[in-house]
Design a protein around this motif. Structure first.
Motif: not given
Length: 467
Positions: A13-15, A18-20, A68, A104
């Motif tokens: 999960t990512v906003d 931003s990054s994950t 990423t 994702l």
């Protein structure tokens, strides 16, 4: 198979903004040294980076690369689950390509921008600005609209009063302002007002504007009328106060007592007055031949004023120019010519044009784009397919392109072919007795058909376009 792969974790999960990071483990299960190249594929590929991009492994060894994900805070980052994949290509065995897949989840966010165009409107009886509401978030929004001002001096009519906007799209609302009191004389008056955009669970957003109300009659006319009235009253007052008193000074002569007044002679007998026929000269006015008088003035009596100008037609190019004037980039606006109804108002960027379930086919489409270096297309007709002589139409940015025919004798459209010259264009079609088709997107710079299957020959009823 010369390799083994594993995503850790398979779901993340990512906003937006931003990054994950997700790890991809790779093992060389072959018996020779091999080099592996990693390429992200799918809708998330533009926002995915792989480190390292190339991994060299000995037989039986395992390596790790990091994926990423950094989706931007824009409407393009669709909220919800989004599948992704990485293509792993061995150098020694390129035919043994492996594509591990994961999921994702992008969290939703909302951002709304509203603007009145123009900000200041002028009028005696009404003002008609337009409210543009942009959905800059990545999830659909629903909002209600209302107007207010200090002192409740204006009434508001908003069409529509509620809007539902998809991510990255805009809705246009017609606002009609009417003053509750009419100004007959005097200079113009400025009345600030605000249109409120209300969404569930958020603070209302107000968009401020100004309505300039003009007087029906100019101020100098009221001043002139007042001066004339004052002068008239003053003149009458002076006349009544200083009018001359006229008196006769004639007196009768007194007579002596016992005397009679001398007799007064009778007036002489005069000859009778001459008859009208005996007067010299005859009639004083002469008539034209036939005993009729010519009318005065040689005018024909016809008015010499110019005909009233018709309001300028609002086309797809008009709507695109409004978006470009606000600093926007890529857009597509369009409108439909519906049988028995004529041209509709233009809509933009994924909004619906035409009718659904009313049995009213589309006969022509008016399309205009911006930021795509132009648009080209052709139309297909019910029962006739591609007709001879209907060549491809092509127009530059912010220019009107028309597909189909508005003539009553021509058949309605069943489909269309569309292409832009920079990037791709997506379209959805709704044909008679069918649901909306899925979104079809062209490859960059290429065309693609949309509408009824050729073998069905069903009339087109509604469309949606995005670029």
């Amino acid at each position: 198979m010369s390799l083994w792969t594993s995503l850790e974790p398979a779901s993340a999960t990512v906003d937006p903004g931003s990054s994950t990071t997700v790890r991809l483990r790779v093992r060389n299960t072959g018996d020779i040294v091999d080099e592996y190249r990693f390429d992200p594929v799918g809708d998330l590929a533009p926002w995915t980076t792989v480190e390292p991009q190339v991994l060299r492994l000995y037989p039986g060894t395992t390596g790790t690369v990091e994926l990423t994900f950094a989706p931007p805070r824009t409407p393009d980052a669709t909220a919800g689950p989004n599948p992704y994949a990485v293509r792993v290509t061995p150098t020694e065995h390129p035919e043994a390509v492996t594509v591990p897949e994961g999921n994702l989840t992008i969290t939703p966010f909302t951002e709304v921008r509203a603007e009145l165009v123009p900000t200041t409107v002028k009028g005696r009886f009404r003002g008609r600005p337009r409210l543009a509401v942009d959905n800059l978030g990545n999830t659909r929004i629903t909002a209600s609209l209302a107007g207010k001002d200090t002192g409740e001096r204006l009434s508001y009519d908003l069409q529509p009063g509620h809007v539902q906007i998809e991510p990255g799209r805009a809705a246009f609302v017609k606002v009609t302002l009417r003053p509750r009191q009419i100004t007959w004389f005097g200079s113009r008056q400025e009345q600030p007002y605000a249109v409120t955009v209300r969404r569930s669970g958020t603070e209302p957003e107000e968009v401020n504007g100004t309505f300039v109300q003009r007087g029906i009659l100019p101020g100098w006319l009221a001043t002139t009328f007042g001066l004339l009235l004052a002068l008239t009253i003053a003149f009458v007052t002076i006349w009544l106060a200083y009018r001359p008193q006229l008196q006769s000074v004639a007196r009768e002569k007194p007579e002596k007592a016992g005397q009679l007044a001398p007799p007064r002679p009778s007036p002489p007998i005069s000859s009778p007055p001459p008859k009208a026929d005996d007067k010299a000269g005859g009639p004083s006015e002469k008539k034209d031949k036939g005993g009729e008088e010519k009318p005065k003035g040689g005018g024909s009596g016809g008015g010499g004023g110019e005909p009233e100008k018709k309001p300028e037609e609002r086309t797809a190019a008009t709507a695109v120019r409004e978006l470009v004037a606000r600093g926007a980039g890529r857009h597509i606006c369009y409108r439909a010519f519906v049988q028995d109804d004529g041209w509709q108002e233009p809509v933009c960027d994924g909004a619906e044009a035409g009718t659904v379930g009313q049995g009213k086919p589309v006969k022509a489409l008016n399309i205009a784009v911006s930021g795509t270096k132009g648009v080209t297309g052709a139309s297909a007709y019910v029962g006739e397919g591609w007709r001879k002589g209907d060549a491809w139409r092509k127009e530059d940015d912010v220019q009107d392109m028309v597909l189909g025919s508005t003539e009553s004798a021509d058949p309605p459209m069943e489909g269309f072919t569309l292409q832009v010259f920079d990037g791709s264009v997506c379209h959805e079609a709704n044909v008679k007795d069918q649901n909306w088709s899925g979104k079809l997107c062209t490859e960059p710079g290429k065309w693609r058909y949309g509408g009824s299957p050729m073998e069905r020959n069903l009339p087109l009823e509604a469309v949606r376009f995005t670029v």
